[in-house]
Structures are given as C-alpha cells and as structure tokens.
Design a protein around this motif. Structure first.
Motif, short mmCIF file in Angstrom:
data_model
loop_
_atom_site.label_atom_id
_atom_site.label_comp_id
_atom_site.label_asym_id
_atom_site.label_seq_id
_atom_site.Cartn_x
_atom_site.Cartn_y
_atom_site.Cartn_z
N GLN A 125 12.77 -13.15 -65.91
CA GLN A 125 11.48 -13.45 -65.29
C GLN A 125 11.66 -14.38 -64.09
OE1 GLN A 125 9.40 -14.98 -68.70
NE2 GLN A 125 8.62 -12.97 -69.32
N LEU A 126 12.55 -15.37 -64.23
CA LEU A 126 12.83 -16.28 -63.12
C LEU A 126 13.43 -15.51 -61.94
CD1 LEU A 126 14.22 -19.47 -64.90
CD2 LEU A 126 12.08 -19.27 -63.63
N GLU A 127 14.35 -14.60 -62.24
CA GLU A 127 14.95 -13.79 -61.18
C GLU A 127 13.88 -13.01 -60.42
OE1 GLU A 127 17.79 -11.28 -63.21
OE2 GLU A 127 19.46 -12.53 -62.56
N ALA A 128 12.94 -12.42 -61.16
CA ALA A 128 11.87 -11.65 -60.53
C ALA A 128 11.00 -12.55 -59.65
CB ALA A 128 11.01 -10.96 -61.60
N GLN A 129 10.70 -13.74 -60.12
CA GLN A 129 9.89 -14.68 -59.33
C GLN A 129 10.63 -15.10 -58.06
OE1 GLN A 129 8.92 -17.89 -61.96
NE2 GLN A 129 7.37 -16.72 -63.08
N ILE A 130 11.93 -15.35 -58.18
CA ILE A 130 12.74 -15.73 -57.03
C ILE A 130 12.76 -14.60 -56.00
CG2 ILE A 130 15.11 -16.24 -56.28
CD1 ILE A 130 15.39 -17.80 -59.00
N GLU A 131 12.87 -13.36 -56.47
CA GLU A 131 12.86 -12.20 -55.56
C GLU A 131 11.51 -12.07 -54.86
OE1 GLU A 131 14.17 -8.52 -57.38
OE2 GLU A 131 15.86 -9.55 -58.31
N GLN A 132 10.42 -12.30 -55.60
CA GLN A 132 9.09 -12.22 -55.00
C GLN A 132 8.93 -13.27 -53.90
OE1 GLN A 132 6.63 -12.76 -58.47
NE2 GLN A 132 6.28 -10.57 -58.74
N ILE A 133 9.41 -14.46 -54.16
CA ILE A 133 9.32 -15.52 -53.16
C ILE A 133 10.15 -15.17 -51.93
CG2 ILE A 133 10.03 -17.91 -52.68
CD1 ILE A 133 9.08 -18.60 -55.52
N ALA A 134 11.33 -14.62 -52.14
CA ALA A 134 12.18 -14.23 -51.01
C ALA A 134 11.47 -13.16 -50.17
CB ALA A 134 13.52 -13.71 -51.52
N THR A 135 10.79 -12.23 -50.82
CA THR A 135 10.04 -11.19 -50.10
C THR A 135 8.90 -11.80 -49.30
OG1 THR A 135 10.59 -9.56 -51.79
CG2 THR A 135 8.71 -9.06 -50.38
N GLN A 136 8.17 -12.74 -49.91
CA GLN A 136 7.07 -13.40 -49.22
C GLN A 136 7.58 -14.18 -48.01
OE1 GLN A 136 4.97 -15.79 -52.07
NE2 GLN A 136 4.31 -14.03 -53.28
N LYS A 137 8.70 -14.88 -48.19
CA LYS A 137 9.28 -15.64 -47.08
C LYS A 137 9.67 -14.71 -45.94
CE LYS A 137 12.59 -18.42 -48.03
NZ LYS A 137 13.76 -19.05 -48.66
N TYR A 138 10.27 -13.58 -46.28
CA TYR A 138 10.68 -12.60 -45.28
C TYR A 138 9.47 -12.09 -44.50
CZ TYR A 138 12.54 -8.29 -43.28
OH TYR A 138 12.90 -7.30 -42.41
N ARG B 265 9.42 -24.07 -53.86
CA ARG B 265 9.22 -23.34 -55.13
C ARG B 265 10.47 -22.55 -55.48
NH1 ARG B 265 7.55 -22.89 -59.97
NH2 ARG B 265 6.69 -20.91 -60.59
N GLN B 266 11.07 -21.91 -54.51
CA GLN B 266 12.28 -21.13 -54.75
C GLN B 266 13.41 -22.03 -55.25
OE1 GLN B 266 13.81 -19.04 -51.31
NE2 GLN B 266 15.01 -17.65 -52.59
N LYS B 267 13.56 -23.18 -54.63
CA LYS B 267 14.61 -24.12 -55.06
C LYS B 267 14.39 -24.56 -56.50
CE LYS B 267 17.45 -27.98 -53.97
NZ LYS B 267 18.10 -27.89 -55.26
N THR B 268 13.14 -24.87 -56.84
CA THR B 268 12.81 -25.28 -58.21
C THR B 268 13.16 -24.16 -59.19
OG1 THR B 268 11.00 -26.67 -57.41
CG2 THR B 268 10.94 -26.03 -59.73
N LEU B 269 12.78 -22.95 -58.86
CA LEU B 269 13.07 -21.81 -59.74
C LEU B 269 14.57 -21.55 -59.85
CD1 LEU B 269 10.25 -19.30 -58.73
CD2 LEU B 269 10.41 -20.62 -60.84
N GLU B 270 15.29 -21.68 -58.73
CA GLU B 270 16.74 -21.48 -58.77
C GLU B 270 17.42 -22.54 -59.62
OE1 GLU B 270 17.63 -21.38 -54.60
OE2 GLU B 270 17.32 -19.21 -54.47
N ASP B 271 16.94 -23.78 -59.55
CA ASP B 271 17.49 -24.85 -60.39
C ASP B 271 17.24 -24.56 -61.87
OD1 ASP B 271 18.37 -26.14 -58.11
OD2 ASP B 271 16.74 -27.63 -58.10
#
Length: 124
Positions: free
Chosen positions: A18-31, A94-100
């Motif tokens: 689930q964390l991986e999916a959230q991180i991917e969503q954030i990366a897409t939004q940033k892009y 948010r991405q950093k927090t999720l990655e941690d």
C-alpha cells in the motif's frame, strides 16, 4: 502470499504494498505538476515577449476568448505556477515520510522473517 509466512508478516507485506502504491501516486502527481509548471513557464515567456498590441486569447474548456488585460493573465499564471510549486514541495515531504515508513517496514519484515526462519530451523 506464501502460506508459510505468519499472519503478522503477511499483514506487514500488504502495508508495504500500500505504501508503494501511495509513493507511486505521489510521483505521478509530482510529474504532472512539473509538466504544468513547465507549460506555464513557456506561456509566461511567450506572453512577455509579445507586444501590448498583439491580441492574447485564453482557452477555457472548449471556448477561446480574448483577454483584455494581459498583465492580469500573467499574474494569474504566475500565481498558478507558485501554487503548483508549493504543492510539489508538499508532495515531496509526504513522499519522504512514506519512503521512511516503507524503509522501516522493510527492515521490520526482514527481521521478523529471519526470526521465523530461524525458529522453524531450530524446531525441525
């Protein structure tokens, strides 16, 4: 999931996914925001290079209308750019927090998996 894994590890693996999916969503939004900022920059550069006598049009949905106040359009675009940059910074935090959290979870899963593997090895 592997049937030999404890329920605890299986749950933690699901959390990691689930964390991986959230991180991917954030990366897409940033892009997407980054592309928007580049487009706004390009538009601002173009607006500043044209003369005041040149008519400027703005697209809203399927409608194209003439802009009477070019400076207001420049100000609006600058504000949109600034808001997008702030949103990117928020997403990065948010991405950093999720990655941690993901790294912590990954370590925990590895530790618990090793413990279970050792327990199974000594109980056989």
């Amino acid at each position: 999931m592997e049937p030999n894994l404890s329920q605890y590890i299986q749950n933690k693996l699901k959390q990691a996914q689930q964390l991986e999916a959230q991180i991917e969503q954030i990366a897409t939004q940033k892009y997407q925001l980054d592309l928007r900022i580049k487009e706004i920059d390009k538009t601002l550069k173009e607006l500043q290079s044209i003369g005041s006598e040149t008519p400027v049009y703005k697209s809203v949905g399927n409608v194209l209308y003439r802009v009477e106040d070019k400076q207001k359009l420049i100000d609006d675009l600058s504000e949109q750019k600034e808001l997008s940059e702030i949103r990117i910074k928020t997403l990065e935090k948010r991405q950093k927090t999720l990655e941690d959290k993901y790294k912590e979870l990954e370590s925990l899963i590895q530790q618990k998996y090793q413990e279970e593997t050792q327990r199974r090895g000594t109980s056989q």
